[in-house]
Design a protein around this motif. Structure first.
Motif, PDB file in Angstrom:
ATOM      1  N   CYS A  55       0.846  -1.206   0.000  1.00  0.00           N
ATOM      2  CA  CYS A  55       0.000   0.000   0.000  1.00  0.00           C
ATOM      3  C   CYS A  55       0.874   1.246   0.000  1.00  0.00           C
TER       4      CYS A  55
ATOM      5  N   HIS B  35      -0.242  -6.021  -6.204  1.00  0.00           N
ATOM      6  CA  HIS B  35      -0.842  -6.166  -4.881  1.00  0.00           C
ATOM      7  C   HIS B  35      -2.149  -6.955  -4.969  1.00  0.00           C
ATOM      8  N   THR B  36      -2.951  -6.682  -5.987  1.00  0.00           N
ATOM      9  CA  THR B  36      -4.197  -7.423  -6.180  1.00  0.00           C
ATOM     10  C   THR B  36      -3.909  -8.910  -6.347  1.00  0.00           C
TER      11      THR B  36
ATOM     12  N   GLU C 195      -3.098 -10.349  -2.989  1.00  0.00           N
ATOM     13  CA  GLU C 195      -4.308 -10.488  -2.176  1.00  0.00           C
ATOM     14  C   GLU C 195      -5.144 -11.691  -2.604  1.00  0.00           C
ATOM     15  N   ARG C 196      -5.197 -11.944  -3.880  1.00  0.00           N
ATOM     16  CA  ARG C 196      -6.022 -13.038  -4.408  1.00  0.00           C
ATOM     17  C   ARG C 196      -5.296 -14.377  -4.431  1.00  0.00           C
TER      18      ARG C 196
ATOM     19  N   GLU D 198      -3.917  -9.958   2.777  1.00  0.00           N
ATOM     20  CA  GLU D 198      -5.267  -9.925   3.332  1.00  0.00           C
ATOM     21  C   GLU D 198      -5.954  -8.645   2.878  1.00  0.00           C
ATOM     22  N   VAL D 199      -7.243  -8.748   2.575  1.00  0.00           N
ATOM     23  CA  VAL D 199      -8.014  -7.593   2.104  1.00  0.00           C
ATOM     24  C   VAL D 199      -8.789  -7.019   3.296  1.00  0.00           C
TER      25      VAL D 199
ATOM     26  N   GLU E 232     -13.224  -3.856   0.981  1.00  0.00           N
ATOM     27  CA  GLU E 232     -13.500  -3.999  -0.441  1.00  0.00           C
ATOM     28  C   GLU E 232     -14.857  -3.400  -0.783  1.00  0.00           C
TER      29      GLU E 232
ATOM     30  N   SER F 208     -10.687  -4.844  -3.928  1.00  0.00           N
ATOM     31  CA  SER F 208      -9.952  -4.263  -2.802  1.00  0.00           C
ATOM     32  C   SER F 208      -9.490  -2.848  -3.129  1.00  0.00           C
TER      33      SER F 208
ATOM     34  N   SER G 277      -7.063  -2.929  -5.927  1.00  0.00           N
ATOM     35  CA  SER G 277      -7.711  -3.078  -7.234  1.00  0.00           C
ATOM     36  C   SER G 277      -8.303  -1.753  -7.702  1.00  0.00           C
TER      37      SER G 277
END
Length: 149
Positions: A32, A75-76, A79-80, A116-117, A120, A125, A128
């Protein structure tokens, strides 16, 4: 005018991120923070464009917007679970670790994890959303550069 719109978009994203951090209680992870740096550059470029013109500045703004979009895409994926993120902000496999090694891994883990998200909207997120909006901002920067060439 387009340069100010693009730089203003980065400013809005930065203010949103800071609001989530300080008012929403969602501290940023390492990725982030990485996404914030190009936005700061884009904001500064918008200010420079006010004084010196827009041609080269706008192309640099497009690069900055692309950079934050690229980090947002990365980053997305983290997270996924599509790929592994930096070891300093994601959990690693625990198979084959001794109890002491597992304890050391837990104690060395950062407080804010990149995989971890925490929030959203419409199943996307913050990373995203940053990616999507930054691609739009990149298009605005490019339009500004083409107008001033």
């Amino acid at each position: 005018m387009l340069v100010l719109l693009a730089a203003g978009g980065s400013l809005a994203l930065m203010l949103g991120a800071l609001a989530f951090q300080y008012f929403g209680g969602l501290p940023p992870c390492k990725l982030c923070i990485w996404q914030r740096y190009p936005h700061v550059v884009a904001i500064a470029l918008g200010l420079v464009a006010l004084r010196f013109g827009t041609a080269t500045v706008a192309w640099l703004g497009a690069v900055a917007a692309f950079a934050t979009a690229a980090v947002g895409a990365y980053h997305t994926g983290v997270e996924r679970g599509w790929w592994e993120g930096p070891t300093t902000c994601t959990s690693g496999p625990i198979g084959g670790l001794s109890t002491d090694e597992l304890f050391d891994q837990i104690m060395a883990a950062p407080l804010v994890r990149c995989d971890e998200v925490p929030w959203e909207l419409f199943s996307l997120s913050m990373a995203s959303w940053n990616m999507i909006i930054s691609i739009v901002l990149m298009a605005i920067w490019i339009a500004a550069a083409r107008r001033s060439d």
